[in-house]
Structure formats: structure tokens, C-alpha cells
Design an enzyme around this catalytic site. Structure first.
Site, PDB file in Angstrom:
ATOM      1  N   CYS A  28       1.276  -1.409   0.604  1.00 54.61           N
ATOM      2  CA  CYS A  28       0.055   0.136   0.060  1.00 54.61           C
ATOM      3  C   CYS A  28       0.732   1.227  -0.020  1.00 54.61           C
ATOM      4  CB  CYS A  28      -0.582  -0.044   1.081  1.00 54.61           C
ATOM      5  SG  CYS A  28      -0.086   0.157   2.692  1.00 54.61           S
ATOM      6  N   GLY A  54      -0.272  -0.576  -5.280  1.00 54.81           N
ATOM      7  CA  GLY A  54      -1.773  -1.107  -4.170  1.00 54.81           C
ATOM      8  C   GLY A  54      -2.815  -0.502  -5.398  1.00 54.81           C
ATOM      9  N   ASN A 129       1.118   1.673   5.968  1.00 57.35           N
ATOM     10  CA  ASN A 129       2.088   0.477   4.997  1.00 57.35           C
ATOM     11  C   ASN A 129       3.269  -0.138   5.897  1.00 57.35           C
ATOM     12  OD1 ASN A 129       4.423   1.059   2.756  1.00 57.35           O
ATOM     13  ND2 ASN A 129       2.888  -0.312   2.704  1.00 57.35           N
ATOM     14  N   GLY A 130       3.087  -1.767   5.241  1.00 54.33           N
ATOM     15  CA  GLY A 130       4.119  -3.196   6.294  1.00 54.33           C
ATOM     16  C   GLY A 130       3.318  -4.021   6.510  1.00 54.33           C
ATOM     17  N   TYR A 270      12.616  -2.248  -7.265  1.00 50.09           N
ATOM     18  CA  TYR A 270      10.822  -1.989  -8.028  1.00 50.09           C
ATOM     19  C   TYR A 270      10.091  -1.739  -7.193  1.00 50.09           C
ATOM     20  CZ  TYR A 270       6.903  -4.487  -9.991  1.00 50.09           C
ATOM     21  OH  TYR A 270       5.457  -4.999 -10.301  1.00 50.09           O
TER      22      TYR A 270
END
Length: 497
Positions: A28, A54, A129-130, A270
Site C-alpha cells: 500500500c 496498490g 504500510n508494512g 522495484y
């Protein structure tokens, strides 16, 4: 007490399998803004810039001084947050947002963030996020104390820890909560008075601070600042908590003896957008240097360097420049492919890669080709890309991968297969080269990756990044995994942030 007015889409996105997708997915992106009259619209724009992090769901919560308002939808930001009627419902001068890629359990509305809860002292919304690696363990303990969970998201663990904390102020309860978490998190949260941002002590996931005409912004990447015209101020530091109110911004460092940063190196490979600045480094420049390192480590006589678009393009440019070999677009990507729109019969599934990529025969025919891609996960796409290039008449096909072999699963907020499905964990280099049918295959070394990111060669004593997907060296405890007898599938049952 402020009330939450909630409008959610009920469209069922469904689950779809994309066999041609052979990349990791970050879970995300997060965004928050405090002190701007167009907070809802700006948050939607910020999420649009973070769409690469996301694509399954997105949500926004705003606050107008009296009430919280939320919009949570399955699908792309542009499909749900470009309607004036939707933005008009997000009242107020502060908002937080989240765009998400779902994993185990699929994309369902109860897991769409930001999550919201009413506490005794008011409402609290949070986006994450994580991945919290002790979430399941904490949830079992919380349930025994009476907590009732409404989602399968590890993020909800934080809400219950804040709610049950015996500390007096909200910030003290928030800090008490995050001190109990393990793993990786970059958080933005909002109450009726505050915008809060936090990073885990290792800084695995990114979070930056920006300024837009005096309004503070917290977000995952600088590209989200660019889209709204905000000024980049700085990175939120590992282990830092920032509290933004009408009185300004306060920085707290609640973790004693903070260890060395272990930022996720795959952000450079990436995840991050090429135009973002991550940890004071331009991602595009790092990816070009990765390609140059790869050319020096694994040279090969060839006629043309061809990227596997789009993620392999910057590294392919760097490879071509360092090797003195022409660069060209021998594979063209269709940017308008989304979900599978026809029944995945065996014959159609076999052609699936051509929905996204098509060979440019004029560039490839009769040539010795160097294909450059960012990674190989399952190997399915690489095999189909190589077959497609050979069918277009390539005389030789050499594959160069702009990262080390991916041998281990990620437990820090990235959708990865279990280790047994990672092809580099099952095959050596020669076996893998035969499997994807290339004349030669080479991966960037871990030291080459570190050099490209501007760091010395990796040492086991003090690695500068989280590189567990390449090395198996996990920088935190994996409590849930250990309690499930090391079974990675059981430890990934939670919906990660």
C-alpha cells in the site's frame, strides 16, 4: 463526540489470478494532509500518484471540525475518487488516505483502509504500510481481554492496543501501542485534533514529510508531493513519531537505543516510482546504476539491450550505457490491461502474457538480445517472455536480472509466495537458465546492489538495508511465524497493511 459518516462501494472486485504477473507487490501507499481546505481532493490526487503501490482498493477519511467522513472503495483510485460527488462528501481541512494491494483473503471492504474507530476521547483513523509480524499473537491476547476484531487486517491490532492502553493522552497511548509492535510500519493517523505519522525503529517502509502552502503532508513517496505541488521537507526518521496540530509540528523519538536503519532495498529495485526521491536518492538514478553494475558483473556479447517493460527499463538503460550496446524497445507493453476479462481456459491462459507484452519483431529478428528485468519470482513470466522473443526471431537470448536471486519470503508488507514457490530457492543458476530457456542468465550480486544504492559492500555484522528476500536475514523477530512452527503460510494468514 464526533460521528463517522461512512459511504462505501459494494462492488465485488472478485479474485483473479494473473499467471503472467511474476513480480512482488508492495501492499500500500499512505497519504495525509493537515490544514488545507481541499484536503479530500488533494488526498485523492496523492493516492493517484501512489497507485503503483496498490491497485485493489483505496480509501479516504476526512474531518471537518465536528464529524469524520469516509469513502472506501474496491478498485482503482481513478475509478472511484474522480467523481465530484465523492470528493464533495469528504468535508474538512484534514484527511488521510490509503491505497492497497490485498493478499490472503482477497479485497473486501472490511479490510479497506483507513480503518476508523470511536474511542472514549473521540475518533481515530489510521492507514498503514508494512506488516506487523506479531499481529496474530497480539490479537489472541487482545481477544482474551474482550477485544472484538472487525477485519482480518494486522493494522486493526494497533487500534485495539491504543484503545486498551492505560496511558492518559492519545499520543501516550499511541506510543504505548507501537512499542508493542514488531515488524514494519509506516503509519499515518488522524484524530479530531491531530495528524500523526510514525515509522518503525528500523525504517523498513518509507514515509516523508512535505509542505503545501503551510499545510503539512505525510506520504509514502515524494511523487505524491509532486502531484499536488507540495515541497519535500525531509524523511521521517526510523523510530520517529511526528504530531501535527494547529500549533505546528512536534517530533518525538520514543524508542531507546534505536538500531541501525534497515530500509527495504527492494524499494530501489522495484517498488518505488522512478521519479521519487527515497532516502535522499533518486530512484531512477539508482536503477540505472544497478544496470551499470550488472553490465560490469555479467557482460555478454550482444547486439541490443531490451528491457522487460516497464520495471526493467531504467536498469536496461544503465546496462546498455555501461556495456556500450545499443538500447531499444524490443518488447512493447499494453498499458491498458487490467483484470482478466475472459474465462481463463488453458489456451487463453497460455496467451495471457501477450495481453501485457508484445514482441517488436523488427528490433529482435536475427539479433543477440540481452533481456533486462528487475527480478524473477516464480519464473512464469520470464519463460513466456523468452519464448515470445525467440518466436520473433532472436538469434540468442541472454537474461540479466537487476537484483539478486529472490530466495526467501518477505514478512514486512510485501505480497510474496511461500519459499517453496520462489524458483530461485528451488533451482541453481544453470537449472533456472534451462527452465526459462535462455542462452545465459545472471543476477546482480548483493554487493553490486549495495554499491548501486551508494553503500559499501554488505557485511553480515551491519547490513544497511532489509534484504531478507535475497539473504534470509530478517532484521526483526517473526513472532507469528515462530508460534506457527515456522510455517510461512500460517504466519501470512493476516491481511497485511
Amino acid at each position: 463526540m464526533p460521528r463517522l459518516y461512512d459511504s462505501v462501494s459494494s462492488a465485488d472486485a472478485g479474485a483473479y489470478a494473473d499467471e503472467a504477473d511474476d513480480h512482488f507487490h508492495d501492499e500500500c501507499g499512505v497519504f495525509g494532509i493537515f490544514g488545507h481546505d481541499d484536503a479530500g481532493a488533494l488526498t485523492a490526487l496523492g493516492l493517484h500518484a501512489l497507485q503503483h503501490r496498490g491497485q485493489e482498493a483505496a480509501g479516504i477519511v476526512s474531518y471537518d471540525g465536528a464529524q469524520f467522513f469516509t469513502e472506501r472503495h474496491i478498485g482503482l483510485v481513478g475509478d472511484n475518487f474522480t467523481k465530484p460527488s465523492v470528493i464533495a462528501r469528504l468535508h474538512g481541512n484534514r484527511a488521510i488516505g490509503h491505497t492497497r494491494y490485498s493478499t490472503t483473503g482477497g479485497a473486501v471492504l472490511r479490510n479497506v483502509q483507513p480503518l476508523f474507530a470511536e474511542f472514549a476521547g473521540g475518533g481515530f483513523a489510521v492507514a498503514h504500510n508494512g506488516n506487523i509480524t506479531n499481529a496474530r499473537t497480539m490479537q489472541r491476547a487482545l481477544r482474551k481481554r474482550g477485544s472484538i476484531f472487525q477485519s482480518t487486517s494486522d493494522t486493526e491490532t494497533l487500534i485495539h492496543l491504543v484503545a486498551t492502553s492505560d496511558r492518559s493522552s492519545f499520543i501516550e497511548r499511541f506510543i504505548d501501542a507501537i512499542r508493542q509492535l514488531e515488524g514494519a510500519y509506516a503509519l499515518v493517523g488522524m484524530t479530531d485534533k491531530k495528524l500523526v505519522g510514525a515509522r518503525d525503529p528500523l525504517g523498513v517502509r518509507p514515509l516523508v514529510l512535505g509542505d503545501l502552502d503551510g499545510a503539512y503532508v505525510l506520504t509514502s513517496e515524494t511523487c505524491a508531493l509532486d502531484i499536488i505541488g507540495a515541497r519535500f521537507v525531509r524523511d521521517i526518521e526510523p523510530g520517529e513519531v511526528v504530531v501535527i496540530t494547529n500549533d505546528g509540528i512536534e517530533s518525538l523519538h520514543p524508542f531507546a537505543n534505536t538500531p541501525s536503519s534497515r530500509f527495504c532495498v527492494f524499494e530501489y529495485v522495484y517498488f518505488a516510482r522512478p521519479d521519487s526521491i527515497v532516502a535522499n536518492k533518486n530512484v531512477y538514478d539508482v536503477r540505472k546504476r544497478i544496470g551499470a553494475e550488472l553490465a560490469r558483473e555479467a557482460p555478454v556479447p550482444a547486439d541490443v539491450v531490451v528491457p522487460v517493460p516497464d520495471s526493467g527499463t531504467p536498469a536496461a538503460i544503465g546496462f546498455a550505457e555501461a556495456a556500450g550496446i545499443p538500447f531499444d524497445l524490443g518488447i512493447i507493453r499494453n498499458h491498458y490491461v487490467g483484470r482478466t476479462f475472459i474465462q481463463p481456459t488453458d489456451s487463453i491462459r497460455h496467451m495471457g502474457v501477450k495481453l501485457k507484452h508484445n514482441a517488436n519483431r523488427q528490433i529482435l529478428e536475427g539479433k543477440r538480445i540481452v533481456l533486462v528485468d528487475d527480478s524473477i519470482v516464480r519464473g512464469t513470466t520470464s519463460l513466456k517472455i523468452v519464448e515470445m522473443v525467440r518466436e520473433a526471431g532472436a538469434a540468442e537470448v541472454h537474461m540479466r536480472i537487476a537484483s539478486p536471486p529472490t530466495t526467501d519470503s518477505c514478512f514486512y508488507g510485501v505480497d510474496t509466495p511461500e519459499k517453496s514457490k520462489l524458483i530461485a530457492a528451488r533451482m541453481n543458476l544453470e537449472e533456472l537458465a534451462r527452465y526459462i530457456k535462455v542462452d545465459s542468465l545472471a543476477f546482480l550480486t548483493i554487493d553490486g546492489l549495495y554499491r548501486a544504492a551508494g553503500e559499501p559492500a554488505r557485511t553480515n555484522e551491519n547490513p544497511q538495508f532489509c534484504d531478507a528476500c535475497f539473504t534470509g536475514d530478517y532484521p526483526t523477530r517473526l513472532t507469528d511465524r515462530a508460534e506457527n512452527n515456522g510455517d510461512p503460510q500460517l504466519s501470512l494468514l493476516a491481511e497485511v497493511g
